[in-house]
Design a protein around this motif. Structure first.
Motif, PDB file in Angstrom:
ATOM      1  N   MET A   1       0.817  -1.205   0.000  1.00  0.00           N
ATOM      2  CA  MET A   1       0.000   0.000   0.000  1.00  0.00           C
ATOM      3  C   MET A   1       0.855   1.261   0.000  1.00  0.00           C
ATOM      4  N   ASP A   2       1.910   1.271   0.796  1.00  0.00           N
ATOM      5  CA  ASP A   2       2.819   2.425   0.810  1.00  0.00           C
ATOM      6  C   ASP A   2       3.498   2.596  -0.546  1.00  0.00           C
ATOM      7  N   SER A   3       3.784   1.476  -1.200  1.00  0.00           N
ATOM      8  CA  SER A   3       4.434   1.532  -2.507  1.00  0.00           C
ATOM      9  C   SER A   3       3.525   2.126  -3.564  1.00  0.00           C
ATOM     10  N   TYR A   4       2.235   1.779  -3.519  1.00  0.00           N
ATOM     11  CA  TYR A   4       1.278   2.373  -4.445  1.00  0.00           C
ATOM     12  C   TYR A   4       1.216   3.890  -4.247  1.00  0.00           C
ATOM     13  N   LYS A   5       1.154   4.299  -2.997  1.00  0.00           N
ATOM     14  CA  LYS A   5       1.059   5.724  -2.686  1.00  0.00           C
ATOM     15  C   LYS A   5       2.293   6.468  -3.162  1.00  0.00           C
ATOM     16  N   TRP A   6       3.481   5.931  -2.838  1.00  0.00           N
ATOM     17  CA  TRP A   6       4.709   6.617  -3.241  1.00  0.00           C
ATOM     18  C   TRP A   6       4.880   6.595  -4.757  1.00  0.00           C
ATOM     19  N   SER A   7       4.477   5.515  -5.388  1.00  0.00           N
ATOM     20  CA  SER A   7       4.592   5.392  -6.839  1.00  0.00           C
ATOM     21  C   SER A   7       3.831   6.523  -7.530  1.00  0.00           C
ATOM     22  N   LEU A   8       2.600   6.764  -7.094  1.00  0.00           N
ATOM     23  CA  LEU A   8       1.796   7.818  -7.687  1.00  0.00           C
ATOM     24  C   LEU A   8       2.397   9.189  -7.401  1.00  0.00           C
ATOM     25  N   GLU A   9       2.855   9.403  -6.172  1.00  0.00           N
ATOM     26  CA  GLU A   9       3.456  10.690  -5.813  1.00  0.00           C
ATOM     27  C   GLU A   9       4.720  10.951  -6.619  1.00  0.00           C
ATOM     28  N   SER A  10       5.521   9.916  -6.793  1.00  0.00           N
ATOM     29  CA  SER A  10       6.779  10.064  -7.520  1.00  0.00           C
ATOM     30  C   SER A  10       6.541  10.391  -8.990  1.00  0.00           C
ATOM     31  N   ILE A  11       5.583   9.721  -9.602  1.00  0.00           N
ATOM     32  CA  ILE A  11       5.291   9.969 -11.018  1.00  0.00           C
ATOM     33  C   ILE A  11       4.667  11.347 -11.206  1.00  0.00           C
ATOM     34  N   GLN A  12       3.814  11.761 -10.285  1.00  0.00           N
ATOM     35  CA  GLN A  12       3.223  13.091 -10.370  1.00  0.00           C
ATOM     36  C   GLN A  12       4.295  14.172 -10.264  1.00  0.00           C
ATOM     37  N   ALA A  13       5.299  13.940  -9.435  1.00  0.00           N
ATOM     38  CA  ALA A  13       6.346  14.929  -9.213  1.00  0.00           C
ATOM     39  C   ALA A  13       7.347  14.998 -10.360  1.00  0.00           C
ATOM     40  N   ASP A  14       7.546  13.881 -11.063  1.00  0.00           N
ATOM     41  CA  ASP A  14       8.573  13.851 -12.122  1.00  0.00           C
ATOM     42  C   ASP A  14       8.085  12.990 -13.284  1.00  0.00           C
ATOM     43  N   PHE A  15       6.926  13.332 -13.807  1.00  0.00           N
ATOM     44  CA  PHE A  15       6.256  12.498 -14.800  1.00  0.00           C
ATOM     45  C   PHE A  15       7.092  12.273 -16.055  1.00  0.00           C
ATOM     46  N   VAL A  16       7.646  13.331 -16.613  1.00  0.00           N
ATOM     47  CA  VAL A  16       8.351  13.229 -17.894  1.00  0.00           C
ATOM     48  C   VAL A  16       9.547  12.291 -17.799  1.00  0.00           C
ATOM     49  N   ASN A  17      10.365  12.460 -16.760  1.00  0.00           N
ATOM     50  CA  ASN A  17      11.556  11.621 -16.635  1.00  0.00           C
ATOM     51  C   ASN A  17      11.205  10.168 -16.340  1.00  0.00           C
ATOM     52  N   TRP A  18      10.158   9.952 -15.553  1.00  0.00           N
ATOM     53  CA  TRP A  18       9.727   8.574 -15.306  1.00  0.00           C
ATOM     54  C   TRP A  18       9.219   7.937 -16.599  1.00  0.00           C
ATOM     55  N   LEU A  19       8.464   8.690 -17.372  1.00  0.00           N
ATOM     56  CA  LEU A  19       7.930   8.152 -18.630  1.00  0.00           C
ATOM     57  C   LEU A  19       9.059   7.827 -19.606  1.00  0.00           C
ATOM     58  N   LEU A  20      10.027   8.729 -19.725  1.00  0.00           N
ATOM     59  CA  LEU A  20      11.159   8.495 -20.617  1.00  0.00           C
ATOM     60  C   LEU A  20      11.977   7.291 -20.157  1.00  0.00           C
ATOM     61  N   ALA A  21      12.224   7.218 -18.847  1.00  0.00           N
ATOM     62  CA  ALA A  21      13.002   6.090 -18.318  1.00  0.00           C
ATOM     63  C   ALA A  21      12.284   4.775 -18.563  1.00  0.00           C
ATOM     64  N   TYR A  22      10.984   4.774 -18.362  1.00  0.00           N
ATOM     65  CA  TYR A  22      10.191   3.556 -18.547  1.00  0.00           C
ATOM     66  C   TYR A  22      10.177   3.116 -20.011  1.00  0.00           C
ATOM     67  N   LEU A  23       9.900   4.056 -20.907  1.00  0.00           N
ATOM     68  CA  LEU A  23       9.806   3.720 -22.328  1.00  0.00           C
ATOM     69  C   LEU A  23      11.159   3.347 -22.922  1.00  0.00           C
ATOM     70  N   VAL A  24      12.153   4.192 -22.701  1.00  0.00           N
ATOM     71  CA  VAL A  24      13.485   3.935 -23.264  1.00  0.00           C
ATOM     72  C   VAL A  24      14.095   2.680 -22.648  1.00  0.00           C
ATOM     73  N   GLY A  25      13.921   2.537 -21.337  1.00  0.00           N
ATOM     74  CA  GLY A  25      14.463   1.360 -20.663  1.00  0.00           C
ATOM     75  C   GLY A  25      13.874   0.070 -21.207  1.00  0.00           C
ATOM     76  N   ASN A  26      12.567   0.053 -21.432  1.00  0.00           N
ATOM     77  CA  ASN A  26      11.914  -1.154 -21.954  1.00  0.00           C
ATOM     78  C   ASN A  26      12.273  -1.424 -23.404  1.00  0.00           C
ATOM     79  N   VAL A  27      12.394  -0.373 -24.204  1.00  0.00           N
ATOM     80  CA  VAL A  27      12.778  -0.553 -25.610  1.00  0.00           C
ATOM     81  C   VAL A  27      14.179  -1.149 -25.697  1.00  0.00           C
TER      82      VAL A  27
END
Length: 217
Positions: free
Chosen positions: A157-183
């Motif tokens: 539960m704490d991980s879900y909460k922090w996950s959302l907070e972290s992505i809201q705070a740094d959405f662009v870099n998380w999205l780039l890291a996720y997409l580029v990392g997976n590719v």
């Protein structure tokens, strides 16, 4: 002090190596959270770490691929593999095969996290029209929490909460890291199946370095 990646001498207060360009200090949390972090720098640092430890990372990933198919135990192996990469990303040592078998302390929370996420993704997949897209978006949203559990043994539960907070705070870099990392991680499957043992750790290091920028205290 020495740069943990290229081993050249740098100033003690340096946050970036003047020789290889890698980040060697801690990026202030407010900078990362406000979207000021540079993804290009993160990518370069990940590449330098990957190249400096390539042989050890290939061996680690090969063994990981051989054992990750074991039901339930694979949860612990995923945690061990991730912690080994975190150790390398932090300049705390070389990746070792033994690391795969030394992360059982977060097993209960990680197992619950996987079960909850798998259930949610299956349900989302059957939503008409947007199901597949929603499932992919959900996979992105839970990524930071995965690292929080493995690194800090957070509850699901704490991980879900922090996950959302972290992505809201740094959405662009998380999205780039996720997409580029997976590719990059999947590139080894496309080019040559066994190549994944080379590309997978590079892709994982990208998302791990993003986690390192914004990880919970």
């Amino acid at each position: 002090m020495q740069c943990p990646y290229c081993k050249e001498e740098v100033h003690d207060e340096a946050i970036k190596c003047k020789h290889c360009g890698s980040s060697i200090g801690t990026l202030p949390v407010h900078a990362a959270a406000s979207g000021q972090a540079d993804f290009g720098e993160l990518f370069t640092t990940s590449m330098n770490v990957w190249k400096a430890n390539l042989a050890d990372l290939v061996i680690l990933t090969l063994v990981f691929m051989l054992v990750v198919w074991i039901p339930f135990a694979n949860i612990g192996f995923i945690a061990g593999y991730t912690r080994s990469l975190m150790k390398v990303a932090r300049g705390q040592g070389k990746p070792q095969v033994g690391d795969l078998f030394n992360a059982w302390d977060c097993f209960p929370n990680l197992l619950l996290y996987f079960i909850l996420n798998l259930t949610a993704m299956v349900v989302l997949h059957f939503v008409p029209i947007v199901g597949s897209l929603a499932s992919m978006a959900f996979g992105f949203m839970i990524t930071p929490g995965l690292y929080a559990i493995i690194d800090n043994r957070c509850t699901a539960m704490d991980s879900y909460k922090w996950s959302l907070e972290s992505i809201q705070a740094d959405f662009v870099n998380w999205l780039l890291a996720y997409l580029v990392g997976n590719v990059i991680a999947c590139a080894g499957l496309i080019v040559l199946f066994v190549g994944v043992i080379v590309t997978a750790p590079f892709g994982a290091l990208i998302t791990i370095h993003q986690y390192e920028r914004v990880k919970p205290a």
